[in-house]
Design an enzyme around this catalytic site. Structure first.
Site, short mmCIF file in Angstrom:
data_model
loop_
_atom_site.label_atom_id
_atom_site.label_comp_id
_atom_site.label_asym_id
_atom_site.label_seq_id
_atom_site.Cartn_x
_atom_site.Cartn_y
_atom_site.Cartn_z
CE LYS A 1 -4.02 -0.37 4.73
NZ LYS A 1 -5.32 0.21 5.02
CG HIS B 1 -2.11 -0.86 1.10
ND1 HIS B 1 -2.07 -2.21 1.37
CD2 HIS B 1 -3.38 -0.59 0.71
CE1 HIS B 1 -3.28 -2.73 1.15
NE2 HIS B 1 -4.08 -1.77 0.75
N1 NDP Z 1 -12.85 -0.78 2.10
C1 NDP Z 1 -12.16 -0.32 1.07
O1 NDP Z 1 -12.34 -0.74 -0.10
C2 NDP Z 1 -11.13 0.73 1.31
C3 NDP Z 1 -10.89 1.11 2.59
N2 NDP Z 1 -9.97 2.08 2.85
C4 NDP Z 1 -9.87 2.47 4.24
O2 NDP Z 1 -10.61 3.68 4.38
C5 NDP Z 1 -10.01 4.50 5.38
C6 NDP Z 1 -9.68 5.85 4.76
O3 NDP Z 1 -8.69 5.70 3.78
P1 NDP Z 1 -8.14 6.94 2.94
O4 NDP Z 1 -9.29 7.66 2.34
O5 NDP Z 1 -7.05 6.47 2.10
O6 NDP Z 1 -7.53 7.81 4.14
P2 NDP Z 1 -7.34 9.39 4.19
O7 NDP Z 1 -6.39 9.65 5.32
O8 NDP Z 1 -7.05 9.94 2.86
O9 NDP Z 1 -8.80 9.92 4.62
C7 NDP Z 1 -9.36 9.78 5.87
C8 NDP Z 1 -10.10 11.08 6.17
O10 NDP Z 1 -10.86 10.91 7.34
C9 NDP Z 1 -10.61 12.01 8.21
N3 NDP Z 1 -10.87 11.58 9.56
C10 NDP Z 1 -10.03 10.94 10.43
N4 NDP Z 1 -10.67 10.71 11.60
C11 NDP Z 1 -11.93 11.19 11.45
C12 NDP Z 1 -13.06 11.28 12.31
N5 NDP Z 1 -13.02 10.80 13.55
N6 NDP Z 1 -14.18 11.86 11.83
C13 NDP Z 1 -14.25 12.35 10.59
N7 NDP Z 1 -13.20 12.32 9.72
C14 NDP Z 1 -12.06 11.75 10.15
C15 NDP Z 1 -9.18 12.39 7.93
O11 NDP Z 1 -8.89 13.71 8.38
P3 NDP Z 1 -7.35 14.14 8.65
O12 NDP Z 1 -6.60 13.87 7.39
O13 NDP Z 1 -7.45 15.59 8.96
O14 NDP Z 1 -6.88 13.29 9.77
C16 NDP Z 1 -9.14 12.25 6.40
O15 NDP Z 1 -9.66 13.43 5.78
C17 NDP Z 1 -8.79 3.72 5.89
O16 NDP Z 1 -9.15 3.00 7.04
C18 NDP Z 1 -8.49 2.76 4.74
O17 NDP Z 1 -7.84 1.59 5.16
C19 NDP Z 1 -9.27 2.68 1.87
C20 NDP Z 1 -9.44 2.31 0.55
C21 NDP Z 1 -10.39 1.29 0.18
O1 LIG Z 2 -5.82 2.18 2.96
C1 LIG Z 2 -6.03 1.80 1.78
O2 LIG Z 2 -5.64 2.43 0.81
C2 LIG Z 2 -6.81 0.58 1.59
N1 LIG Z 2 -7.33 0.00 2.62
C3 LIG Z 2 -8.12 -1.17 2.62
C4 LIG Z 2 -7.40 -2.27 3.39
O3 LIG Z 2 -6.84 -1.98 4.46
O4 LIG Z 2 -7.43 -3.41 2.97
C5 LIG Z 2 -8.58 -1.58 1.24
C6 LIG Z 2 -7.58 -1.34 0.16
O5 LIG Z 2 -6.57 -2.28 0.29
C7 LIG Z 2 -7.04 0.08 0.20
#
Ligand code: NDP
Ligand SMILES: O=C(O)C1=N[C@H](C(=O)O)C[C@H](O)C1
Length: 264
Positions: free
Chosen positions: A157, A153
Protein backbone atom coordinates in the site's frame (compact mmCIF):
# COMPACT_ATOMS: atom_id res chain seq x y z
CA UNK A 1 -25.72 -0.85 -21.19
CA UNK A 2 -23.22 1.30 -19.27
CA UNK A 3 -19.93 1.74 -21.15
CA UNK A 4 -16.98 1.57 -18.77
CA UNK A 5 -13.24 2.35 -18.92
CA UNK A 6 -11.02 0.98 -16.15
CA UNK A 7 -7.76 2.66 -15.12
CA UNK A 8 -5.28 0.34 -13.39
CA UNK A 9 -6.43 -2.99 -14.94
CA UNK A 10 -3.35 -5.01 -13.87
CA UNK A 11 -3.69 -4.09 -10.18
CA UNK A 12 -5.19 -6.04 -7.26
CA UNK A 13 -8.42 -4.07 -7.49
CA UNK A 14 -8.33 -3.23 -11.20
CA UNK A 15 -8.06 -6.88 -12.28
CA UNK A 16 -11.00 -7.78 -10.03
CA UNK A 17 -12.99 -4.88 -11.50
CA UNK A 18 -12.18 -6.01 -15.07
CA UNK A 19 -13.61 -9.43 -14.16
CA UNK A 20 -16.74 -7.97 -12.54
CA UNK A 21 -17.47 -5.57 -15.42
CA UNK A 22 -16.79 -8.22 -18.11
CA UNK A 23 -19.17 -10.69 -16.43
CA UNK A 24 -22.03 -8.20 -15.88
CA UNK A 25 -24.59 -8.15 -18.71
CA UNK A 26 -25.52 -4.50 -17.98
CA UNK A 27 -21.92 -3.24 -18.35
CA UNK A 28 -19.64 -3.06 -21.36
CA UNK A 29 -15.88 -2.71 -20.88
CA UNK A 30 -14.81 -0.37 -23.69
CA UNK A 31 -11.16 0.46 -22.83
CA UNK A 32 -8.50 0.30 -20.16
CA UNK A 33 -5.89 2.90 -19.18
CA UNK A 34 -2.54 1.63 -17.95
CA UNK A 35 0.98 2.93 -17.43
CA UNK A 36 3.75 1.28 -19.37
CA UNK A 37 6.55 1.72 -16.85
CA UNK A 38 9.47 -0.24 -15.43
CA UNK A 39 10.60 -1.11 -18.96
CA UNK A 40 7.30 -2.85 -19.67
CA UNK A 41 6.26 -2.95 -23.30
CA UNK A 42 2.66 -2.76 -24.49
CA UNK A 43 2.92 -6.45 -25.49
CA UNK A 44 3.71 -7.40 -21.88
CA UNK A 45 0.81 -5.34 -20.60
CA UNK A 46 -1.53 -7.15 -23.00
CA UNK A 47 -0.26 -10.49 -21.73
CA UNK A 48 -0.81 -9.44 -18.11
CA UNK A 49 -4.32 -8.17 -18.81
CA UNK A 50 -5.58 -10.21 -21.75
CA UNK A 51 -8.45 -8.03 -22.92
CA UNK A 52 -10.15 -7.57 -26.24
CA UNK A 53 -10.49 -3.82 -25.64
CA UNK A 54 -8.02 -1.04 -26.51
CA UNK A 55 -5.32 -0.23 -23.94
CA UNK A 56 -4.39 3.45 -23.64
CA UNK A 57 -1.54 5.14 -21.83
CA UNK A 58 -3.12 8.56 -22.21
CA UNK A 59 -6.56 8.95 -20.66
CA UNK A 60 -7.31 12.09 -22.66
CA UNK A 61 -6.66 10.20 -25.90
CA UNK A 62 -8.77 7.29 -24.63
CA UNK A 63 -11.79 9.52 -24.10
CA UNK A 64 -11.27 11.29 -27.46
CA UNK A 65 -11.34 7.97 -29.30
CA UNK A 66 -13.70 5.74 -27.29
CA UNK A 67 -17.32 6.48 -26.32
CA UNK A 68 -17.59 5.94 -22.59
CA UNK A 69 -20.05 6.67 -19.75
CA UNK A 70 -18.11 5.77 -16.59
CA UNK A 71 -14.44 5.71 -15.58
CA UNK A 72 -13.50 3.31 -12.76
CA UNK A 73 -10.21 4.52 -11.31
CA UNK A 74 -8.17 2.11 -9.18
CA UNK A 75 -4.65 3.40 -9.63
CA UNK A 76 -2.39 5.36 -7.27
CA UNK A 77 -2.76 8.42 -5.04
CA UNK A 78 -0.98 10.81 -7.44
CA UNK A 79 -3.14 9.90 -10.46
CA UNK A 80 -6.67 9.68 -9.02
CA UNK A 81 -7.33 13.43 -9.00
CA UNK A 82 -5.81 14.02 -12.46
CA UNK A 83 -7.89 11.19 -13.92
CA UNK A 84 -11.07 12.63 -12.44
CA UNK A 85 -10.41 16.04 -13.99
CA UNK A 86 -9.75 14.44 -17.39
CA UNK A 87 -12.98 12.45 -17.10
CA UNK A 88 -14.96 15.61 -16.23
CA UNK A 89 -13.48 17.36 -19.29
CA UNK A 90 -14.93 14.61 -21.49
CA UNK A 91 -18.32 14.32 -19.75
CA UNK A 92 -17.35 10.88 -18.35
CA UNK A 93 -18.58 10.06 -14.83
CA UNK A 94 -15.79 8.93 -12.50
CA UNK A 95 -16.19 6.16 -9.91
CA UNK A 96 -13.00 6.42 -7.90
CA UNK A 97 -11.73 3.89 -5.38
CA UNK A 98 -8.21 5.25 -5.47
CA UNK A 99 -7.26 6.71 -2.08
CA UNK A 100 -4.89 9.46 -0.95
CA UNK A 101 -7.25 12.43 -1.49
CA UNK A 102 -6.97 15.29 1.00
CA UNK A 103 -10.10 17.06 2.31
CA UNK A 104 -9.08 19.97 0.05
CA UNK A 105 -8.89 17.68 -3.02
CA UNK A 106 -12.41 16.41 -2.31
CA UNK A 107 -13.66 19.97 -1.93
CA UNK A 108 -12.07 21.11 -5.22
CA UNK A 109 -13.44 18.11 -7.11
CA UNK A 110 -16.89 18.62 -5.58
CA UNK A 111 -16.95 22.19 -6.94
CA UNK A 112 -15.71 21.04 -10.33
CA UNK A 113 -18.42 18.37 -10.61
CA UNK A 114 -21.08 20.89 -9.52
CA UNK A 115 -19.88 23.44 -12.13
CA UNK A 116 -20.03 20.82 -14.86
CA UNK A 117 -23.23 19.26 -13.46
CA UNK A 118 -21.72 15.81 -13.74
CA UNK A 119 -22.08 12.82 -11.43
CA UNK A 120 -19.03 11.41 -9.65
CA UNK A 121 -18.35 9.07 -6.75
CA UNK A 122 -15.24 8.89 -4.59
CA UNK A 123 -15.52 5.83 -2.35
CA UNK A 124 -12.58 5.27 0.01
CA UNK A 125 -14.04 1.83 0.68
CA UNK A 126 -16.51 -0.14 -1.46
CA UNK A 127 -17.12 -2.98 1.05
CA UNK A 128 -20.55 -2.89 2.68
CA UNK A 129 -19.08 -4.10 6.00
CA UNK A 130 -16.60 -1.23 6.00
CA UNK A 131 -19.37 1.30 5.31
CA UNK A 132 -21.29 -0.10 8.28
CA UNK A 133 -18.15 0.01 10.43
CA UNK A 134 -17.81 3.72 9.61
CA UNK A 135 -21.49 4.44 10.24
CA UNK A 136 -21.50 2.53 13.55
CA UNK A 137 -18.34 4.41 14.59
CA UNK A 138 -20.00 7.73 13.82
CA UNK A 139 -23.02 6.66 15.87
CA UNK A 140 -20.83 5.58 18.81
CA UNK A 141 -18.79 8.82 18.74
CA UNK A 142 -21.86 10.79 19.81
CA UNK A 143 -21.78 8.89 23.11
CA UNK A 144 -18.10 7.98 23.54
CA UNK A 145 -15.84 10.84 22.48
CA UNK A 146 -12.42 9.25 23.13
CA UNK A 147 -11.53 7.14 20.11
CA UNK A 148 -8.49 5.91 18.20
CA UNK A 149 -8.33 4.16 14.81
CA UNK A 150 -5.98 1.30 14.02
CA UNK A 151 -5.91 0.38 10.35
CA UNK A 152 -3.95 -2.60 9.01
CA UNK A 153 -3.05 -3.22 5.36
CA UNK A 154 -0.75 -5.22 3.10
CA UNK A 155 2.74 -3.80 2.71
CA UNK A 156 2.30 -2.86 -1.01
CA UNK A 157 0.00 0.00 0.00
CA UNK A 158 1.32 3.44 -0.99
CA UNK A 159 -0.73 5.77 1.21
CA UNK A 160 -0.95 6.07 5.00
CA UNK A 161 -3.26 6.52 6.73
CA UNK A 162 -5.70 4.59 4.55
CA UNK A 163 -8.55 6.39 2.80
CA UNK A 164 -10.99 4.47 4.99
CA UNK A 165 -9.30 5.66 8.19
CA UNK A 166 -9.34 9.27 7.01
CA UNK A 167 -13.03 8.99 6.04
CA UNK A 168 -13.87 7.38 9.39
CA UNK A 169 -12.06 10.17 11.23
CA UNK A 170 -13.89 12.76 9.17
CA UNK A 171 -17.28 11.15 9.90
CA UNK A 172 -16.46 11.05 13.61
CA UNK A 173 -15.21 14.65 13.57
CA UNK A 174 -18.54 15.71 11.99
CA UNK A 175 -20.44 14.64 15.12
CA UNK A 176 -18.09 15.02 18.07
CA UNK A 177 -16.77 18.15 19.70
CA UNK A 178 -13.19 18.93 18.67
CA UNK A 179 -11.05 17.27 21.33
CA UNK A 180 -7.35 16.54 21.86
CA UNK A 181 -7.04 13.10 23.38
CA UNK A 182 -4.54 11.60 25.77
CA UNK A 183 -2.72 13.33 28.62
CA UNK A 184 -2.43 17.10 28.01
CA UNK A 185 1.30 16.89 28.80
CA UNK A 186 2.07 13.69 26.86
CA UNK A 187 5.24 13.67 24.76
CA UNK A 188 6.45 11.25 22.11
CA UNK A 189 9.74 9.59 23.11
CA UNK A 190 9.85 8.29 19.54
CA UNK A 191 8.42 10.35 16.64
CA UNK A 192 5.13 8.88 15.42
CA UNK A 193 4.44 6.83 18.55
CA UNK A 194 1.04 8.48 19.00
CA UNK A 195 0.09 8.14 15.33
CA UNK A 196 -1.41 10.75 13.01
CA UNK A 197 -3.65 13.49 14.37
CA UNK A 198 -7.06 14.23 12.76
CA UNK A 199 -8.87 16.85 14.83
CA UNK A 200 -7.30 15.44 18.01
CA UNK A 201 -8.21 11.83 17.11
CA UNK A 202 -5.27 9.47 16.56
CA UNK A 203 -4.85 7.14 13.58
CA UNK A 204 -2.30 4.29 13.60
CA UNK A 205 -1.24 2.51 10.40
CA UNK A 206 0.12 -1.06 10.37
CA UNK A 207 1.68 -2.47 7.16
CA UNK A 208 2.52 -6.18 6.95
CA UNK A 209 2.65 -8.90 4.30
CA UNK A 210 -0.25 -11.29 4.73
CA UNK A 211 -2.76 -8.56 5.54
CA UNK A 212 -5.44 -7.37 3.08
CA UNK A 213 -7.54 -4.50 4.56
CA UNK A 214 -8.59 -4.29 8.21
CA UNK A 215 -9.67 -1.53 10.58
CA UNK A 216 -10.54 -1.35 14.25
CA UNK A 217 -12.08 1.72 15.83
CA UNK A 218 -11.57 1.68 19.61
CA UNK A 219 -13.66 3.82 21.91
CA UNK A 220 -12.70 4.30 25.56
CA UNK A 221 -14.90 5.40 28.46
CA UNK A 222 -14.79 5.16 32.25
CA UNK A 223 -14.17 1.45 32.99
CA UNK A 224 -15.08 0.27 29.48
CA UNK A 225 -14.00 0.02 25.84
CA UNK A 226 -15.95 -0.55 22.64
CA UNK A 227 -14.28 -2.01 19.52
CA UNK A 228 -15.80 -1.86 16.05
CA UNK A 229 -13.84 -3.92 13.54
CA UNK A 230 -14.03 -4.75 9.85
CA UNK A 231 -11.88 -7.15 7.81
CA UNK A 232 -11.73 -7.45 4.04
CA UNK A 233 -10.25 -10.88 3.35
CA UNK A 234 -10.10 -10.50 -0.43
CA UNK A 235 -10.72 -7.90 -3.16
CA UNK A 236 -13.98 -9.55 -4.25
CA UNK A 237 -15.43 -7.99 -1.08
CA UNK A 238 -15.29 -4.58 -2.79
CA UNK A 239 -16.99 -5.50 -6.09
CA UNK A 240 -20.72 -5.25 -5.18
CA UNK A 241 -19.95 -1.69 -4.06
CA UNK A 242 -18.13 -0.91 -7.32
CA UNK A 243 -21.14 -2.23 -9.29
CA UNK A 244 -23.60 -0.18 -7.23
CA UNK A 245 -21.46 2.94 -7.67
CA UNK A 246 -21.33 2.50 -11.48
CA UNK A 247 -25.12 2.19 -11.63
CA UNK A 248 -25.77 5.10 -9.25
CA UNK A 249 -23.30 7.56 -10.76
CA UNK A 250 -25.36 7.54 -13.98
CA UNK A 251 -28.23 9.15 -12.04
CA UNK A 252 -26.14 11.81 -10.26
CA UNK A 253 -25.22 15.36 -11.24
CA UNK A 254 -22.99 16.06 -8.22
CA UNK A 255 -19.99 14.41 -6.56
CA UNK A 256 -20.75 11.99 -3.73
CA UNK A 257 -17.92 11.24 -1.27
CA UNK A 258 -18.52 7.92 0.45
CA UNK A 259 -20.75 4.97 -0.40
CA UNK A 260 -22.74 5.50 2.81
CA UNK A 261 -24.65 8.22 0.94
CA UNK A 262 -25.93 5.82 -1.72
CA UNK A 263 -26.49 2.47 0.01
CA UNK A 264 -29.92 3.33 1.42
N1 NDP B 1 -12.10 2.03 -2.43
C1 NDP B 1 -11.83 0.77 -2.13
O1 NDP B 1 -12.70 -0.01 -1.67
C2 NDP B 1 -10.45 0.27 -2.34
C3 NDP B 1 -9.50 1.14 -2.76
N2 NDP B 1 -8.23 0.72 -2.98
C4 NDP B 1 -7.33 1.72 -3.52
O2 NDP B 1 -7.24 1.48 -4.92
C5 NDP B 1 -5.94 1.84 -5.38
C6 NDP B 1 -5.33 0.63 -6.07
O3 NDP B 1 -5.10 -0.40 -5.13
P1 NDP B 1 -4.48 -1.80 -5.55
O4 NDP B 1 -5.27 -2.36 -6.67
O5 NDP B 1 -4.27 -2.58 -4.34
O6 NDP B 1 -3.05 -1.29 -6.09
P2 NDP B 1 -2.13 -1.99 -7.17
O7 NDP B 1 -0.78 -1.36 -7.03
O8 NDP B 1 -2.25 -3.46 -7.12
O9 NDP B 1 -2.77 -1.51 -8.57
C7 NDP B 1 -2.69 -0.24 -9.08
C8 NDP B 1 -2.48 -0.38 -10.59
O10 NDP B 1 -2.61 0.90 -11.18
C9 NDP B 1 -1.50 1.10 -12.05
N3 NDP B 1 -1.28 2.52 -12.18
C10 NDP B 1 -0.56 3.35 -11.37
N4 NDP B 1 -0.62 4.62 -11.84
C11 NDP B 1 -1.40 4.57 -12.95
C12 NDP B 1 -1.81 5.55 -13.89
N5 NDP B 1 -1.45 6.82 -13.78
N6 NDP B 1 -2.59 5.15 -14.92
C13 NDP B 1 -2.98 3.88 -15.06
N7 NDP B 1 -2.59 2.88 -14.21
C14 NDP B 1 -1.82 3.24 -13.17
C15 NDP B 1 -0.37 0.34 -11.38
O11 NDP B 1 0.69 0.08 -12.31
P3 NDP B 1 2.18 -0.25 -11.74
O12 NDP B 1 2.04 -1.39 -10.80
O13 NDP B 1 2.94 -0.60 -12.97
O14 NDP B 1 2.63 0.98 -11.05
C16 NDP B 1 -1.09 -0.92 -10.93
O15 NDP B 1 -1.20 -1.86 -12.00
C17 NDP B 1 -5.17 2.33 -4.15
O16 NDP B 1 -5.26 3.72 -4.08
C18 NDP B 1 -5.93 1.69 -2.99
O17 NDP B 1 -5.81 2.42 -1.80
C19 NDP B 1 -7.86 -0.57 -2.79
C20 NDP B 1 -8.76 -1.50 -2.33
C21 NDP B 1 -10.14 -1.14 -2.06
O1 LIG C 1 -5.01 -0.23 -0.52
C1 LIG C 1 -5.90 -1.03 -0.10
O2 LIG C 1 -5.74 -2.25 -0.13
C2 LIG C 1 -7.16 -0.47 0.38
N1 LIG C 1 -7.35 0.81 0.27
C3 LIG C 1 -8.51 1.51 0.67
C4 LIG C 1 -8.14 2.49 1.78
O3 LIG C 1 -7.10 3.16 1.67
O4 LIG C 1 -8.91 2.64 2.72
C5 LIG C 1 -9.67 0.62 1.00
C6 LIG C 1 -9.30 -0.66 1.67
O5 LIG C 1 -8.94 -0.38 2.97
C7 LIG C 1 -8.20 -1.39 0.92
Amino acid sequence: MIRITIAGPRGNMGSEAVKMVSEDATFQLVAVVDIINNGLKMKDVKEMAPLDVPIYEDMDQCFREVECDVLIDLTAPESGKKHMITAFDHGVRPVVGTTGFSDQDVEELTHLAADKKIGAIIAPNFAIGAILMMKFSQMAARYMTDVEIIEQHHDRKLDAPSGTAVKTARMIADVREKKKQGHPDETEQMKGARGADYDGLRIHSVRLPGLVAHQEVIFGGEGQTLKIRHDSLNRASFMPGVKLACETVMKLDVLVYGLEHIIE
